[in-house]
Design an enzyme around this catalytic site. Structure first.
Site, mmCIF file in Angstrom:
data_model
loop_
_atom_site.group_PDB
_atom_site.id
_atom_site.type_symbol
_atom_site.label_atom_id
_atom_site.label_comp_id
_atom_site.label_asym_id
_atom_site.label_seq_id
_atom_site.Cartn_x
_atom_site.Cartn_y
_atom_site.Cartn_z
ATOM 1 N N LYS A 22 43.306 34.768 48.433
ATOM 2 C CA LYS A 22 43.495 35.963 47.604
ATOM 3 C C LYS A 22 42.346 36.150 46.618
ATOM 4 O O LYS A 22 41.787 37.240 46.497
ATOM 5 C CB LYS A 22 44.817 35.862 46.850
ATOM 6 C CG LYS A 22 44.986 36.913 45.746
ATOM 7 C CD LYS A 22 46.210 36.621 44.904
ATOM 8 C CE LYS A 22 46.357 37.655 43.797
ATOM 9 N NZ LYS A 22 45.741 37.248 42.534
ATOM 10 N N ASN A 23 41.999 35.090 45.885
ATOM 11 C CA ASN A 23 40.986 35.230 44.841
ATOM 12 C C ASN A 23 39.608 35.538 45.411
ATOM 13 O O ASN A 23 38.811 36.221 44.772
ATOM 14 C CB ASN A 23 40.946 33.974 43.969
ATOM 15 C CG ASN A 23 42.199 33.831 43.119
ATOM 16 O OD1 ASN A 23 42.904 34.805 42.883
ATOM 17 N ND2 ASN A 23 42.493 32.624 42.670
ATOM 18 N N ARG A 97 44.977 43.821 38.078
ATOM 19 C CA ARG A 97 43.950 43.141 37.286
ATOM 20 C C ARG A 97 42.660 42.942 38.068
ATOM 21 O O ARG A 97 41.561 42.993 37.512
ATOM 22 C CB ARG A 97 44.473 41.797 36.784
ATOM 23 C CG ARG A 97 43.468 41.179 35.848
ATOM 24 C CD ARG A 97 43.875 39.899 35.204
ATOM 25 N NE ARG A 97 42.787 39.482 34.338
ATOM 26 C CZ ARG A 97 42.664 39.808 33.065
ATOM 27 N NH1 ARG A 97 43.562 40.560 32.496
ATOM 28 N NH2 ARG A 97 41.631 39.404 32.359
ATOM 29 N N ASP A 121 49.133 39.258 35.921
ATOM 30 C CA ASP A 121 50.148 38.300 35.480
ATOM 31 C C ASP A 121 50.323 38.294 33.968
ATOM 32 O O ASP A 121 49.374 38.468 33.219
ATOM 33 C CB ASP A 121 49.748 36.887 35.914
ATOM 34 C CG ASP A 121 49.988 36.661 37.389
ATOM 35 O OD1 ASP A 121 50.803 37.399 37.955
ATOM 36 O OD2 ASP A 121 49.359 35.764 37.957
ATOM 37 N N ASP A 319 45.816 27.615 38.855
ATOM 38 C CA ASP A 319 46.828 28.315 39.649
ATOM 39 C C ASP A 319 47.820 27.376 40.330
ATOM 40 O O ASP A 319 48.842 27.832 40.850
ATOM 41 C CB ASP A 319 46.156 29.201 40.712
ATOM 42 C CG ASP A 319 45.511 30.436 40.108
ATOM 43 O OD1 ASP A 319 45.853 30.776 38.962
ATOM 44 O OD2 ASP A 319 44.672 31.061 40.781
ATOM 45 N N MET A 341 43.702 26.283 30.268
ATOM 46 C CA MET A 341 42.932 27.523 30.407
ATOM 47 C C MET A 341 43.726 28.789 30.096
ATOM 48 O O MET A 341 43.146 29.844 29.860
ATOM 49 C CB MET A 341 42.324 27.582 31.815
ATOM 50 C CG MET A 341 41.335 26.442 32.058
ATOM 51 S SD MET A 341 40.769 26.291 33.764
ATOM 52 C CE MET A 341 39.765 27.773 33.931
#
Length: 434
Positions: A22-23, A97, A121, A319, A341
């Site tokens: 996804k990223n 986002r 998120d 994540d 983070m």
């Protein structure tokens, strides 16, 4: 609002193929705006966030063909700049986002970009300063419009420069990189992010004709070119999904073969699960998780409590901390989960406590988990998924629990996991979608 009904206590068995990352997808799809030629992208995950970004590009005038579920052909030869300035564009961008990654390609190729205060998120503050400061250093002008709650960037021509980023932001580095490849002169980015997905973006840009040195390091040197051409690119498997499947196998005492994971790009993920006592065996480019009725958390050499903490690459991705947290609830021993983070990402633990987990939330960044060693299974519960990563952790908890659980707002899980209910049901889970 869709829901999952999960019948807990069922073991998984078989093999499962990992979706595209996804990223990486959000970066790669945004980068297709950098050329007017065709770009073929393979191994695209069929998930909500990615599909929403593809739809946004379509609305911008980008031609998109999808010959197969996981392959798209993009051609940005007639981008509608008037649409980019419209309220509809801002509205759609606000809900996604990942749309912030359009800024670099747009300002670089068209000299104009606009983006709203983003959505995504609800996991605390996620600063955009790195994006803006970096692109402004290349020569763009940025104005904030309070009436639209949006940032507008303009530039006649970008010029290369030296910059030292205040944080190794993955999306910030990606945005600056995509802006710099078409800028005049040489851009040097120090303290650049170097995650595998950022390396993949660099490799794609190189195949399009960009000049980039230092790929895989935190010092990137980009020599701008006049234009980029089309290319073909295949995305990596999603390391977050790999970690999620390892956690599922451990929690449900299942034997699972996770296929084609690209082991070199997993970093310390397998080793971090081994610290929790989970057996993770490499078989070529697959990972085999044997059935384990019990697993015991290691301690440090001085006997102190194990700490699992996130960090920029090559550290552990933030994540996956929610998965480590839920897996630890059924381990033998204790562990401190330290989410450095982001803040607010651990607040879903109250739902696990309701299910019987022993967790002490120390502050917004830290939680101590006292494992139950599977002597006391988690209890079924009705829950609401607050975000993607907490959602998958709650799904793992429900799959291991006694009884039938319900998770509402599973659209959050859909944002990052492709047909997860169907794929898990094929290997023994019992998940119904309402």
């Amino acid at each position: 609002m869709a829901s999952y009904v999960i019948e807990g206590g069922n073991s998984l068995k078989g093999e499962i193929l990992v979706q595209g990352a996804k990223n990486e997808a959000l970066q790669i799809i945004s980068a297709t705006l950098l050329t007017d030629q065709e770009v073929v992208v393979r191994n695209i995950p069929d998930i909500l966030d990615v599909n929403n970004l593809i739809d946004l590009l379509r609305n911008m005038g980008v031609k998109v063909k999808r010959p197969t579920r996981d392959t798209c052909v993009f051609q940005a030869d007639n981008v509608n700049l008037d649409y980019i300035k419209s309220e509809q564009f801002l509205e759609k961008s606000r809900a996604l986002r990942g749309s912030v990654l359009l800024v670099g390609p747009l300002i670089s190729r068209f000299g104009y970009a606009i983006f709203p205060k983003p959505g995504g998120d609800k996991i605390g503050r996620r600063r955009l300063d790195t994006h803006l400061v970096g692109i402004q250093a290349l020569g763009a002008t940025c104005d904030y419009h309070s009436d639209m709650q949006a940032y507008e960037l303009t530039a006649s021509r970008l010029s290369g420069t030296y910059m030292l980023l205040d944080e190794a932001s993955v999306t910030g580095t990606a945005n600056i990189l995509m802006a710099a490849v078409l800028a005049d002169g040489i851009t040097t980015i120090y303290n650049a992010a170097c995650e595998p997905y950022l390396q993949q973006l660099c490799k794609m840009l190189l195949s399009m004709g960009a000049h980039i040195e230092g790929v895989g390091s935190n010092l990137l040197r980009i020599e701008g070119v006049q234009s980029l051409h089309g290319c073909e690119h295949k995305m990596l498997p999603d390391m977050i999904e790999v970690g999620s499947f390892i956690g599922m196998a451990a929690m449900t005492a299942s034997e699972l073969l996770i296929k084609d994971v690209s082991v070199p790009d997993l970093g310390i993920i397998p080793a971090s699960f081994r610290r929790l006592g989970i057996a993770v065996e490499q078989q070529g480019d697959d990972l085999f998780i044997p059935k384990q009725e019990h697993y015991e958390i290691e301690t440090f050499m001085d006997g102190s409590i194990m700490t699992i903490a996130d960090a920029p690459w090559p550290g552990l991705t933030p994540d996956l901390l929610s998965v480590f947290l839920v897996v630890a609830t059924q381990a033998k021993g204790s562990v401190l989960i330290h989410q450095k983070m982001f803040e607010s990402r651990l607040f879903f633990v109250d739902k696990l406590i309701d299910m019987g987990a022993q967790i002490i939330l120390c502050d917004p960044h830290r939680a101590t988990i006292i494992g139950l060693d599977k002597r006391v299974p988690l209890r079924a519960a009705t829950m609401v998924s607050p975000d993607i990563r907490a959602g998958i952790a709650l799904l793992i908890a429900a799959m291991s629990a006694e009884g039938t659980s319900i998770i509402h707002n599973v659209e959050q899980i859909d944002r990052g996991y492709q047909s997860i209910d169907t794929r898990l049901n094929a290997i023994g889970a019992r998940i119904s979608r309402l």
